[in-house]
Design an enzyme around this catalytic site. Structure first.
Site, PDB file in Angstrom:
ATOM      1  N   ASP A   9       0.917  -1.167   0.077  1.00  0.00           N
ATOM      2  CA  ASP A   9       0.054  -0.044  -0.154  1.00  0.00           C
ATOM      3  C   ASP A   9       0.806   1.158   0.090  1.00  0.00           C
ATOM      4  O   ASP A   9       2.091   1.156   0.133  1.00  0.00           O
ATOM      5  CB  ASP A   9      -0.860   0.030   1.388  1.00  0.00           C
ATOM      6  CG  ASP A   9      -2.001   0.864   1.088  1.00  0.00           C
ATOM      7  OD1 ASP A   9      -2.116   1.566   0.106  1.00  0.00           O
ATOM      8  OD2 ASP A   9      -2.858   1.203   2.142  1.00  0.00           O
ATOM      9  N   GLU A  54       2.799   5.160  -3.911  1.00  0.00           N
ATOM     10  CA  GLU A  54       2.636   6.074  -5.151  1.00  0.00           C
ATOM     11  C   GLU A  54       4.000   6.562  -5.495  1.00  0.00           C
ATOM     12  O   GLU A  54       4.220   6.838  -6.383  1.00  0.00           O
ATOM     13  CB  GLU A  54       1.377   6.843  -4.979  1.00  0.00           C
ATOM     14  CG  GLU A  54       0.016   6.409  -4.897  1.00  0.00           C
ATOM     15  CD  GLU A  54      -0.285   5.554  -3.731  1.00  0.00           C
ATOM     16  OE1 GLU A  54      -1.082   4.762  -3.676  1.00  0.00           O
ATOM     17  OE2 GLU A  54       0.338   5.663  -2.745  1.00  0.00           O
ATOM     18  N   ASP A 105      -9.065   3.752  -2.080  1.00  0.00           N
ATOM     19  CA  ASP A 105      -9.956   4.073  -0.861  1.00  0.00           C
ATOM     20  C   ASP A 105     -11.281   4.675  -1.471  1.00  0.00           C
ATOM     21  O   ASP A 105     -11.323   5.715  -1.419  1.00  0.00           O
ATOM     22  CB  ASP A 105      -9.188   5.121  -0.014  1.00  0.00           C
ATOM     23  CG  ASP A 105      -7.704   4.567   0.390  1.00  0.00           C
ATOM     24  OD1 ASP A 105      -7.754   3.348   0.635  1.00  0.00           O
ATOM     25  OD2 ASP A 105      -6.850   5.134   0.710  1.00  0.00           O
TER      26      ASP A 105
END
Length: 928
Positions: free
Chosen positions: A519, A522, A595
């Protein structure tokens, strides 16, 4: 104030203030100078012409130089412009590659970044060595064209003046398929070694300053798709499948589609704003020509405009565009990099996807357990909570395969560790789940806690493995642990080091049934510009972060997957879920849509998001069932499970501030509805796994837009409420509360059979259907055969030896066909031929099983004793009474039985019970 307290207060402030969607936290095009400059350029502004065109080393090579007396705006205006080098290469299967870069023999001191480790080696071996080019005049005699062979039926062409590159159908009058710079918008800002007097290269956004030490270096150009009705692709955006115009009459205030990987909490739907991942690959489709595709391999921030009809009408007289072909124009803008573009000629949609994945790699074949249901929450509190949830699934007769642990399972957000109070016996916990055939996933994020007592940080710091800031020091940003640094994953040495951390010796408490979740990759930096890393941070090879930003998560995903392969000595297929993605991510695991929120609109937009990912090579994807943020009402949760059961990746997940929402917490009726939705997924596991193997072999996604299977049916082109699962199932969600009816368009000229009742519906028509709470519209296409397993166990692993059911949906010719793929579900032995691949064909009253696998030594090593227990016949009349099985000439009865065993209700259907033929063998069943 102590540092731990500072950390806690900062994180609480950030979570409360910044994680909900705030538009001013992120840049728009007007706040992004390269985008603003590119959008302001006028058609025909490009001053470049092609000179010195020749064939060299099997490629068409040319120089691009300015034409006299043409100086349209770029930040290079008024500066000496060096020639650009253009290189066109042709590859098998109709792929053309176009590269444009600065002439390295003339400087500058820094080489522009080209993204490594994305293009697969097998593709490079397919290069066609061009031997010659032919020259011809443009049809109107206005200029010279240089033409090279691309593939049977297609040619690559460069127009010299003005410069243009395109693919056309073979022949001087062949129609264009794709083109670059037809509208004259190409611009290439060249790197410079020093500023001019009084020139400011810095860029500022909010409190952050980007030093831009090499000055502006953006690239922009237009791409045109001919005979196209719609364009698709370029994830990730929460918007429609067919991309809407962003510029032109009536859409002047719209933002372009942004491609910049960002940590966006509670994203809004129906927006061109970029989310967690990026694939700069666009597909066009139209009724007359079919499909084509364009891919730009570039990891810097991108912005893409879809230009609406009439956007360039005032310039049409100077552009010389073909008047007999409709087209869709697009504008591609990037902050840095080079032009490394691929043209795909199709002509069918599956051809384009196959061509694209031949460049970036086919999707990995997941382990069978990963295709089943996953149960996740931020966070399951402790081992007692894990055991309780596991036991409740068994108590309620609900299967699941994977239980997930989020960041709270670690010792103070130090990955590869366990909180010793909450999870004192992690190996024993995993082994207890594994005894039921279940697995566990733990989270491992890229931010490394800056703690000298933490072994990962200590070693990474000593070895100099962190990304550097603009001054050359280890970059220090804030994320879940507080002060954190980030590993420089673009460096192969660091990726290899990271992979070693997944060994059982290094990851203490891990077992062979533990897999990984990446997770925040990015990468997310809570105190960074736009919640990410500064663009002037430095990576391996002196590459600025701006140049590779969108690929950072890809390299992290790659290294993690390689670690799981290493851990198992190359025998065990990895499972790694990643939030960030890039072209090639499909080779390393699954992704999800991030999300989302517990809203009906997010249920609705999950379908085009997943379909877009599949079109761009990433077949193994899904959305958080129930929505990550917020508390779904019970009806929404049930509807999400019913739809999510058909996602390629099927996982329920929720934020720690939400109410617990395990399937048994909503009353007996709703528990039953959710259980039945999960059972549908387990029943269809043989079909899904067969589709994942098809994706692995061809790139064709598991979940498909309707137009991929019905490419000439215009009613399917913008339909993104329904989708195909493989070529056999059509599914449409229920996207509104308290719905009583649903309108479902069933394409084609054959019937469709309701999956629950077996009722036949006419194809090529829209049907208004009554809606009940126990199912969503789902249909099997006439002419197909679907393999199922109808016995329900605790997990997919326990279903391994269960018998199969074949559901035969006959078309108007009383024929059907389908496939079944089976292997050991976990190893790489299938790559050596160790699998079963069968084709089932029903024609002239005979059902035949034949082999599709090559007869190799490895093939003979994999065997299965599984048999076919039931054969369901839909659409067969008059109703036969018996069937004979060959070889053996055994007679079996045909009787009426339920379509879905577990429910035992609804219309009875023709069923051949217990023919007991083995799935691995050739046989024929004749209906008498």
């Amino acid at each position: 104030m102590g540092k731990p307290l500072c950390t806690i207060l900062f994180l609480l402030l950030f979570i409360n203030c910044c994680f909900s969607w705030k538009k001013d936290e992120f840049r728009d095009c007007n706040q992004t100078p390269f985008c603003k400059r590119a959008r302001s350029r006028k058609p025909g502004a490009c001053s470049l012409i092609a000179t010195d065109v020749s064939v060299s080393d099997g490629d068409l090579v040319a120089k691009l130089v300015p034409k006299e007396n043409n100086q349209e705006n770029s930040e290079n205006q008024g500066k000496p412009i060096k020639p650009l080098i253009l290189r066109i290469s042709a590859y098998q299967d109709g792929v053309m590659r176009v590269k444009i870069d600065e002439d390295q023999s003339l400087g500058p001191r820094k080489k522009r970044f080209e993204v490594p480790d994305v293009i697969v080696a097998e593709f490079l071996e397919k290069k066609l060595w061009l031997q010659r080019l032919k020259e011809e005049k443009n049809e109107d005699g206005s200029g010279i064209l240089s033409v090279v062979y691309l593939s049977d039926g297609f040619e690559g062409v460069i127009r010299h003046d003005p410069f243009e590159v395109f693919v056309r159908e073979s022949g001087k009058k062949g129609k264009k398929v794709l083109s670059l710079n037809s509208n004259g918008l190409f611009d290439f800002e060249q790197l410079r070694d020093k500023k001019e007097e009084n020139e400011d290269w810095e860029e500022r956004f909010r409190s952050h300053t980007d030093s831009r030490p090499y000055g502006p270096q953006s690239i922009s150009f237009d791409v045109s798709f001919y005979d196209a009705d719609f364009v698709y692709g370029i994830p990730e955006h929460a918007t429609s499948l067919a991309l809407k115009p962003t510029k032109g009459p009536g859409v002047e205030d719209s933002e372009p589609y942004r491609l910049f990987n960002l940590d966006v909490f509670e994203y809004i739907d129906d927006s061109p704003f970029g989310l967690y991942g990026t694939v700069p690959f666009m597909i066009s489709h139209g009724k007359s020509r079919g499909s084509s595709g364009f891919f730009w391999l570039n990891a810097a921030e991108m912005q893409i405009d879809v230009l609406g009809p009439g956007w360039n009408d005032e310039f049409s007289s100077v552009l010389m565009l073909p008047s007999d072909q409709k087209r869709i124009d697009t504008l591609w803008m990037s902050e840095a990099g080079v032009v490394d573009a691929f043209f795909f000629v199709g002509p069918g949609p599956k051809d384009v996807v196959r061509q694209y994945t031949s460049v970036t790699g086919a999707p990995a074949l997941p382990q069978l357990f990963a295709v089943a249901y996953h149960q996740c929450r931020w966070n399951y509190r402790d081992e007692e909570d894990v055991y309780s949830v596991d036991a409740k699934f068994d108590e309620h007769d609900i299967p699941y395969d994977v239980l997930w642990l989020d960041i709270e399972h670690t010792d103070g957000k130090r990955y590869f560790t366990w909180d010793k109070l909450l999870f004192p016996n992690p190996e024993e916990m995993q082994k207890k789940l594994a005894a039921k055939g279940r697995h566990m996933v733990t989270i491992v994020d890229p931010h490394i806690k800056r703690d000298d007592s933490y072994f990962i940080h200590k070693e990474a710091s000593q070895k100099g493995y962190y990304v550097k800031d603009a001054t050359g020091k280890d970059f220090d940003g804030w994320c879940w642990p507080g002060s954190s640094s980030y590993l420089d994953m673009v460096n192969p040495e660091i990726r290899s080091w990271w992979a070693d951390k997944f060994s059982y010796e290094n990851y203490v408490g891990s077992t062979p049934s533990l897999y990984i979740w990446n997770d925040m990759n990015e990468p997310s930096v809570f105190n960074g510009p736009e919640v990410t890393m500064p663009r002037d941070a430095l990576h391996y090879g002196n590459v600025e972060h701006r140049e590779l930003h969108n690929a950072y998560g890809y390299y992290f995903h790659m290294a993690t997957a390689d670690g799981l392969v290493k851990r198992g000595d190359g025998k065990d297929r990895p499972f790694v879920l990643s939030r960030a993605f890039f072209p090639g991510s499909q080779r390393y695991g699954a992704v999800w849509t991030g999300d989302n929120t517990a809203e009906w609109e997010h249920l609705r937009v999950s379908v085009p998001m997943i379909l877009t990912l599949g079109l761009t090579g990433i077949s193994f994807s899904g959305a958080d069932v129930g929505g990550f943020f917020g508390n779904p009402d019970t009806e929404l949760l049930v509807r999400w499970y019913q739809l999510g059961a058909y996602y390629p990746f099927f996982r329920a997940h929720a934020h720690h501030d939400t109410k617990r929402r395990e399937p048994w917490l909503f009353g007996e009726r709703n528990t039953e509805l959710i259980k039945e939705a999960i059972h549908v997924r387990y029943m269809l596991l043989p079909y899904f796994y067969t589709l994942f193997r098809e994706a692995n072999a061809s790139g064709v996604p598991v979940a498909r837009p309707l137009w991929m299977e019905f490419p000439t049916d215009e009613k399917t082109f913008s339909n993104d409420e329904a989708f195909m699962v493989g070529n056999s199932l059509l599914v449409q969600g229920i996207y509104t509360q308290r719905a009583k009816h649903a309108s479902v368009y069933l394409p084609g000229d054959q019937s469709w059979y309701d999956m629950k009742t077996g009722t036949a519906y006419k194809g090529g028509a829209t049907h208004k259907l009554d809606v009940s709470d126990d199912t969503i519209p789902a249909f099997q296409r006439a002419g197909t055969i679907i393999p199922r397993k109808d016995r329900f166990r605790r997990s997919s692993t326990q279903m391994e030896n269960d018998p199969y059911t074949l559901v035969i949906a006959l078309n108007s010719s009383k024929a059907a066909e389908g496939e079944l793929y089976v292997d050991d579900g976990k190893s790489f032995e299938f790559q050596k031929g160790a699998y079963i691949h069968r084709r089932f064909t029903f024609s002239n009253g005979r059902l035949t099983s034949s082999n599709l696998a090559p007869l190799t030594a490895a093939h003979s090593k994999f065997a299965s004793d599984c048999t076919v227990e039931r054969i369901i016949l839909l659409g067969l009349s008059p109703e036969p009474k018996t069937a004979s099985v060959e070889p053996g000439n055994e007679t079996v009865d045909i009787e009426l039985g339920p379509l879905v065993l577990r429910e035992g209700k609804g219309r009875s259907v023709l069923t051949i019970r217990k023919p007991n033929v083995r799935i691995a063998e050739d046989w024929t069943i004749k209906v008498l």
